[in-house]
Design a protein around this motif. Sequence first.
Motif, PDB file in Angstrom:
ATOM      1  N   ARG A  22    -132.379  10.371   6.567  1.00 33.21           N
ATOM      2  CA  ARG A  22    -132.812   9.638   5.372  1.00 33.21           C
ATOM      3  C   ARG A  22    -131.887   8.485   5.013  1.00 33.21           C
ATOM      4  NH1 ARG A  22    -135.622  11.871   1.055  1.00 33.21           N
ATOM      5  NH2 ARG A  22    -133.944  11.102  -0.249  1.00 33.21           N
ATOM      6  N   SER A  23    -130.961   8.132   5.883  1.00 35.65           N
ATOM      7  CA  SER A  23    -130.100   6.985   5.604  1.00 35.65           C
ATOM      8  C   SER A  23    -130.819   5.694   6.010  1.00 35.65           C
ATOM      9  CB  SER A  23    -128.765   7.112   6.333  1.00 35.65           C
ATOM     10  OG  SER A  23    -128.960   7.196   7.727  1.00 35.65           O
ATOM     11  N   VAL A  24    -130.279   4.556   5.541  1.00 33.00           N
ATOM     12  CA  VAL A  24    -130.863   3.245   5.824  1.00 33.00           C
ATOM     13  C   VAL A  24    -129.799   2.366   6.467  1.00 33.00           C
ATOM     14  CG1 VAL A  24    -131.914   1.171   4.835  1.00 33.00           C
ATOM     15  CG2 VAL A  24    -132.455   3.413   3.872  1.00 33.00           C
ATOM     16  N   VAL A  25    -130.124   1.791   7.620  1.00 34.10           N
ATOM     17  CA  VAL A  25    -129.235   0.867   8.314  1.00 34.10           C
ATOM     18  C   VAL A  25    -129.801  -0.539   8.167  1.00 34.10           C
ATOM     19  CG1 VAL A  25    -128.197   0.197  10.515  1.00 34.10           C
ATOM     20  CG2 VAL A  25    -128.530   2.618   9.973  1.00 34.10           C
ATOM     21  N   ILE A  26    -129.000  -1.471   7.649  1.00 36.01           N
ATOM     22  CA  ILE A  26    -129.422  -2.860   7.504  1.00 36.01           C
ATOM     23  C   ILE A  26    -128.655  -3.706   8.517  1.00 36.01           C
ATOM     24  CG2 ILE A  26    -129.468  -4.863   5.986  1.00 36.01           C
ATOM     25  CD1 ILE A  26    -129.779  -3.009   3.632  1.00 36.01           C
ATOM     26  N   LEU A  27    -129.378  -4.345   9.425  1.00 37.52           N
ATOM     27  CA  LEU A  27    -128.779  -5.226  10.431  1.00 37.52           C
ATOM     28  C   LEU A  27    -129.073  -6.664  10.058  1.00 37.52           C
ATOM     29  CD1 LEU A  27    -127.464  -6.051  13.083  1.00 37.52           C
ATOM     30  CD2 LEU A  27    -129.574  -5.451  14.279  1.00 37.52           C
ATOM     31  N   ASP A  28    -128.043  -7.405   9.651  1.00 42.55           N
ATOM     32  CA  ASP A  28    -128.201  -8.810   9.295  1.00 42.55           C
ATOM     33  C   ASP A  28    -128.003  -9.681  10.536  1.00 42.55           C
ATOM     34  OD1 ASP A  28    -128.666 -10.982   7.713  1.00 42.55           O
ATOM     35  OD2 ASP A  28    -126.669 -11.045   6.829  1.00 42.55           O
ATOM     36  N   GLU A  29    -128.550 -10.896  10.498  1.00 44.60           N
ATOM     37  CA  GLU A  29    -128.503 -11.821  11.637  1.00 44.60           C
ATOM     38  C   GLU A  29    -129.017 -11.121  12.905  1.00 44.60           C
ATOM     39  OE1 GLU A  29    -128.019 -14.888  11.403  1.00 44.60           O
ATOM     40  OE2 GLU A  29    -126.883 -15.202   9.558  1.00 44.60           O
ATOM     41  N   ALA A  30    -130.148 -10.420  12.752  1.00 44.05           N
ATOM     42  CA  ALA A  30    -130.679  -9.611  13.853  1.00 44.05           C
ATOM     43  C   ALA A  30    -131.093 -10.449  15.052  1.00 44.05           C
ATOM     44  CB  ALA A  30    -131.867  -8.782  13.358  1.00 44.05           C
ATOM     45  N   ALA A  50    -131.054   5.627  15.580  1.00 40.63           N
ATOM     46  CA  ALA A  50    -131.620   5.782  14.239  1.00 40.63           C
ATOM     47  C   ALA A  50    -132.860   6.674  14.272  1.00 40.63           C
ATOM     48  CB  ALA A  50    -131.960   4.424  13.654  1.00 40.63           C
ATOM     49  N   ALA A  51    -133.702   6.487  15.271  1.00 40.96           N
ATOM     50  CA  ALA A  51    -134.905   7.310  15.384  1.00 40.96           C
ATOM     51  C   ALA A  51    -134.550   8.776  15.601  1.00 40.96           C
ATOM     52  CB  ALA A  51    -135.777   6.797  16.528  1.00 40.96           C
ATOM     53  N   ALA A  52    -133.542   9.022  16.433  1.00 41.18           N
ATOM     54  CA  ALA A  52    -133.130  10.399  16.695  1.00 41.18           C
ATOM     55  C   ALA A  52    -132.588  11.072  15.438  1.00 41.18           C
ATOM     56  CB  ALA A  52    -132.078  10.415  17.798  1.00 41.18           C
ATOM     57  N   ALA A  53    -131.960  10.308  14.560  1.00 43.03           N
ATOM     58  CA  ALA A  53    -131.358  10.874  13.352  1.00 43.03           C
ATOM     59  C   ALA A  53    -132.321  10.893  12.166  1.00 43.03           C
ATOM     60  CB  ALA A  53    -130.110  10.078  12.981  1.00 43.03           C
ATOM     61  N   GLY A  54    -133.493  10.290  12.308  1.00 42.60           N
ATOM     62  CA  GLY A  54    -134.417  10.210  11.191  1.00 42.60           C
ATOM     63  C   GLY A  54    -133.980   9.206  10.146  1.00 42.60           C
ATOM     64  N   ALA A  55    -133.372   8.108  10.600  1.00 41.50           N
ATOM     65  CA  ALA A  55    -132.893   7.053   9.696  1.00 41.50           C
ATOM     66  C   ALA A  55    -133.800   5.833   9.788  1.00 41.50           C
ATOM     67  CB  ALA A  55    -131.459   6.669  10.045  1.00 41.50           C
ATOM     68  N   LYS A  56    -133.765   5.023   8.738  1.00 45.51           N
ATOM     69  CA  LYS A  56    -134.572   3.807   8.681  1.00 45.51           C
ATOM     70  C   LYS A  56    -133.705   2.612   9.057  1.00 45.51           C
ATOM     71  CE  LYS A  56    -137.252   1.092   5.281  1.00 45.51           C
ATOM     72  NZ  LYS A  56    -138.641   1.410   5.663  1.00 45.51           N
ATOM     73  N   VAL A  57    -134.274   1.643   9.763  1.00 45.70           N
ATOM     74  CA  VAL A  57    -133.559   0.422  10.141  1.00 45.70           C
ATOM     75  C   VAL A  57    -134.292  -0.786   9.583  1.00 45.70           C
ATOM     76  CG1 VAL A  57    -132.685  -1.000  12.027  1.00 45.70           C
ATOM     77  CG2 VAL A  57    -132.692   1.485  12.266  1.00 45.70           C
ATOM     78  N   VAL A  58    -133.558  -1.623   8.852  1.00 43.80           N
ATOM     79  CA  VAL A  58    -134.105  -2.876   8.328  1.00 43.80           C
ATOM     80  C   VAL A  58    -133.433  -4.023   9.076  1.00 43.80           C
ATOM     81  CG1 VAL A  58    -134.372  -4.361   6.319  1.00 43.80           C
ATOM     82  CG2 VAL A  58    -134.515  -1.876   6.056  1.00 43.80           C
ATOM     83  N   LEU A  59    -134.206  -4.795   9.808  1.00 42.12           N
ATOM     84  CA  LEU A  59    -133.700  -5.905  10.602  1.00 42.12           C
ATOM     85  C   LEU A  59    -133.964  -7.208   9.851  1.00 42.12           C
ATOM     86  CD1 LEU A  59    -135.146  -4.807  14.066  1.00 42.12           C
ATOM     87  CD2 LEU A  59    -132.872  -4.343  13.155  1.00 42.12           C
ATOM     88  N   VAL A  60    -132.911  -7.972   9.614  1.00 42.81           N
ATOM     89  CA  VAL A  60    -133.027  -9.217   8.861  1.00 42.81           C
ATOM     90  C   VAL A  60    -132.539 -10.361   9.745  1.00 42.81           C
ATOM     91  CG1 VAL A  60    -132.442 -10.423   6.739  1.00 42.81           C
ATOM     92  CG2 VAL A  60    -132.504  -7.922   6.774  1.00 42.81           C
ATOM     93  N   GLY A  61    -133.368 -11.346   9.978  1.00 39.43           N
ATOM     94  CA  GLY A  61    -132.970 -12.462  10.834  1.00 39.43           C
ATOM     95  C   GLY A  61    -133.958 -13.605  10.737  1.00 39.43           C
TER      96      GLY A  61
END
Length: 579
Positions: free
Chosen positions: A108-116, A131-142
Amino acid sequence: MFLPTCWTTRCALGLERLASLGADQVEAVARLARSGAGVECVEAGPGSGKTTALGVYVAACRRAGLAVIGCAPSARARDELRLGARIEPCYTVDGLLLALRRSALAPRSVVILDEASMAGSRKLGRLLGLAAAAGAKVVLVGDTKQLSSVDAGGGFRGLVARLGAHRLVENRRQVEGWEREALRNLREGQVRPALTAYAARGRLQMGDREELVERMVDDWWTARADGEAVMQASTWRDVLELNDRARGKLVKAGEVEREGLDIRGVTIGVGDQVIVLRNDRTVGVINGTLGTVTAVDRQRGDLVLRTVEPDPRDVRLPASYWNAKGRRRVSLAYCRTIYKAQGATYRGESFTLAGDDTIHLEAVHVALSRGTRANTLYYAGDPPLDEDHHAAEAPAPEFEQLVAAAGRSRSQVMALDLLADAAPMTEAQVATLARCGVVSERNLTWVQASLLIDDANGRERGERAANWLRANGAQPSEAARIVATASHDMRTCAPLRAANAMDVRLAVLEAAAGSGRQLSQAAAGELAALQGSGAVARARRRESRERWARQAPAEPTPASRNGVLIDIGSGRPPPRARR
C-alpha cells in the motif's frame, strides 16, 4: 492491480480551497487520489507546476495513511523533488533499487518517480516489477517532449502510449504570453510558427558563428544586471569556449580574480561561479551543486565554495576530488549543457548556442523554456545527422536549415514501439538512397530503408538495423524477427505513393536549385534521381490535378501573386504531364 486510494471528502474540500492551484493541477491530483491503478503516468511540460501538484498529492496520501517514497534519475532532481514536494525518504533510482535489495517496499505504499523520461527503461522495468510484487503503487512523472535518458530509454513514452497520462498543460514559468504560445507550438511539433515568433521579436539570431558567439556573450553580460542570466550549449567544446569568454569579461570588470587554480585547462579563481559534476558524500556535493569560489588554497590545490541553495554552506573541494581520473568534475557555470539545464528554472534570461550536430526538437524545447523573462537562440551551422547516421545535405537558407534541424525528434522509443508504429523512413535515408541511385516507389519503414542502404553499400543486409534494435532493448531473436518481417514485406507489398520523407527532401532540393544557389555534385545527382522517380512523378501529377480541381470555383476569384492580380478560376484544363 488495483490499490487503496487516498480520496476522501476532506481531500476534495482541501483541493477546492487551494486557490494557488490551477484547474489542470487540481484535476491531476484528484484523478491520482481517486485512482486505484498500480501504475499512473503524469505528463508535465516545462513550467507546469508539477512539483506543487505532487506536494498536494503527497499530503493527501499521508492523511490516508499511505507511505510515500520519492526517487529521480539524478541527485539534483532527487533533492528538488524532496524539497519541493516534501517527500521523505527520497532516493536516486539507483539508490532506491539498491535499498530494495535489502528490504522490500511496504504494501500500500506509493513510489513517485520524477523526471521519468530520463530514467533508463531497464531500471524502470526493475522498479515496476518490485513495486508490483510488493503491492505498491508507482506514479511516473515526466515529459515525453523533453530530453530522454542517456541509457536505453523510451520506457516512459511507451507507458504513456499504453496507459494514458494525467496532463499538466498550463505554462506557469514564462512571463510573456507570446512565448508561452510559441513553446506550446514547439511542443506540438509546429516548429516553423514557433521559431517565427522568436525571430519576429529578436529572440532568434543567425549568422556567422564567431559573430554570434561574441554577440551572445555581450547579451549575457548585459542581462546580468537585471537578474539571473545563463548561457547554454549542446557540446562541451562550446561550453568551455563560452565559459572562458565570460570569465574574461568578469576578470576585466574586477569581479573575479585573474589568477586561480588550473583545473584541467580551465582557470578557476575567487569570485568564479562553478558547478560540481560528480556526487561525493564525503565532500558533501552532488552532481549539479552550484557555488561561488570564496577561497583558493594554491599550496594544497583546494577550492572553497559557498553553495547556492536555500541554506548556503561552505564546501571544500580537495585536489583529490577535482583532479581524479575520468570525466571533468568541476566546471565554470556561466554556460551549461542543455542536458544539464533540463529541470532548471532561471529567474531571468537564457542564451543558447545551437548549430552543432546535436540540435533537435527536444533540445530546442528544453533550451527555450528555461528563462522566465526571456530566452534567445543563436543558430549557426548545418543540420544534424539523423538516427541512421547518414548525413542529409540540406542546401537551404539558414532559417530553413534551423526549422529542418529543430523539427527532427531524438526522443527515444522502445524497439517494440518502432515495430508497432512502423516508423517511416527518414529524410536522411531518402538522401542516402538517392545518392546511391536507389529511389523506392513505396512507403518504406525505417527498417526497410536501412535494408536498402545495406544492399547499396555492400553490407550484410539487416546488420545495422538489428544492432540498433538490440542496443535499444530488443532481444536478439526479436531484432532478427523485425528485420525478417521488414524484408518479407518489401517483397510482397504492392507499390504505394511516394513517402512523405521523399516529398520533403525533393522540395528542399528544388527550392535550393530555384533560388540560384549552386548545388554540390552529390546534391545535384540526388535531385536528378528523385525527379526521375516514377512514384514522385505520378504523385505530383495527381496532386496537381487535385489542386486545380479545388481552385476552380463557379465564378472567377481574384487573387494576387507578387503584387499582380490573377484569376485562379479561369476554367483552364488541368496541367498535362510531358511525354
